[in-house]
Design an enzyme around this catalytic site. Structure first.
Site, mmCIF file in Angstrom:
data_model
loop_
_atom_site.group_PDB
_atom_site.id
_atom_site.type_symbol
_atom_site.label_atom_id
_atom_site.label_comp_id
_atom_site.label_asym_id
_atom_site.label_seq_id
_atom_site.Cartn_x
_atom_site.Cartn_y
_atom_site.Cartn_z
ATOM 1 N N ASP A 106 0.846 -1.194 0.000
ATOM 2 C CA ASP A 106 0.000 0.000 0.000
ATOM 3 C C ASP A 106 0.883 1.247 0.000
ATOM 4 O OD1 ASP A 106 -2.174 -1.679 0.204
ATOM 5 O OD2 ASP A 106 -2.301 -1.495 2.395
HETATM 6 N N1 URA Z 1 -1.191 -6.036 3.687
HETATM 7 C C1 URA Z 1 -1.730 -4.798 3.721
HETATM 8 O O1 URA Z 1 -2.771 -4.581 4.277
HETATM 9 N N2 URA Z 1 -1.035 -3.799 3.116
HETATM 10 C C2 URA Z 1 0.165 -3.982 2.510
HETATM 11 O O2 URA Z 1 0.751 -3.024 1.993
HETATM 12 C C3 URA Z 1 0.696 -5.278 2.490
HETATM 13 C C4 URA Z 1 -0.004 -6.284 3.075
#
Ligand code: URA
Length: 249
Positions: A106
């Site tokens: 993310d």
């Molecule tokens: N899980 C998430 O919620 N976000 C990420 O960036 C990676 C794994």
């Protein structure tokens, strides 16, 4: 490795486009084992030759694979979709090679991100079948207990799927904030955040500390990157169920 055209070989030494390489050869700036080549279509044995540019030895890199310490605020994408992408943190040679991120973190997630131009290796590492481990440290709004660890170990039920069993470990509080480590074998969209949310916890910050056998180097800072060694990339390919090295590069 099979013989290949000189211009392809030089492209894999990051010397630019075929056109640029042709011009370098024509200008007499390239030598192969000390000799001037006849032209871009000459055949070379990639494992046995040493090419130079203006007398400087070139590094032949048949596969580009990179470990990036992803900072917060960057998208794990190759094209801008409303924000800076991790591609902006790399250099021109890597962008020309069309490396792509192996999976998404993310925008606000930090930590280990791999980029490669080895399509076979990258896609195998992403495949849900490969089950390569990923470990995250999450800052959460409230402490976790045994019931949460048990729920993660059973497989947390989400609205559209049940997560595979995962290891949840409490970590010591720091400066009054609560932390936990999660080790997963899959990587669906927002998975860690959704698993915590399903257990009544909010993720305030998320950091990936390990992808398969790969962790950040001590001293690496957000935004830093380096090439993986052939051994590191081979180890990851093997973890994803592939032969250590692509047959065709
Ligand atoms: N899980 C998430 O919620 N976000 C990420 O960036 C990676 C794994």
């Amino acid at each position: 490795m099979r013989p290949m055209r000189l211009d392809r070989y030089l492209g894999l030494c990051d010397l630019g486009t075929r056109k640029e390489i042709k011009a370098l050869i024509k200008a007499g700036r390239i030598r192969v084992d000390g000799a001037l080549p006849r032209g871009p279509e000459d055949k070379v044995e990639p494992d046995a030759v040493q090419a130079t540019l203006d007398g400087e030895p070139l590094l032949f890199r048949p596969v580009a694979a990179v470990l990036l310490y992803k900072p917060a605020g960057y998208l794990s994408a190759t094209e801008d979709r409303g924000g800076p992408t991790v591609m902006e943190l790399l250099d021109d040679a890597l962008r020309k090679r069309a490396v792509f991120p192996v999976g998404r973190l993310d925008k606000d997630t930090t930590g280990v991100l791999i980029l490669t131009d080895d399509g076979e290796g990258g896609h195998a590492l992403l495949s849900p079948k490969s089950h390569v481990e990923k470990a995250y440290v999450a800052q959460i709004n409230r402490r976790i207990g045994k019931e949460h660890m048990d729920a993660f170990a059973r497989g947390v039920e989400l609205s559209d799927f049940t997560a595979m069993p995962a290891l949840l470990e409490p970590l010591p509080d720091r400066d009054g904030a609560h932390y936990a480590r999660v080790t997963l074998h899959e990587g669906k969209f927002h998975q860690v955040k959704r698993m915590f949310a399903a257990q009544g916890r909010k993720v305030l910050a998320l950091h990936r500390e390990r992808f398969g056998s790969l962790t950040l180097d001590p001293g690496m800072k957000p935004g830093d990157w380096r090439y993986l060694t052939r051994e590191e990339w081979s180890a990851l390919r093997v973890e994803a169920g592939l032969p250590p090295w692509p047959e065709e590069v």
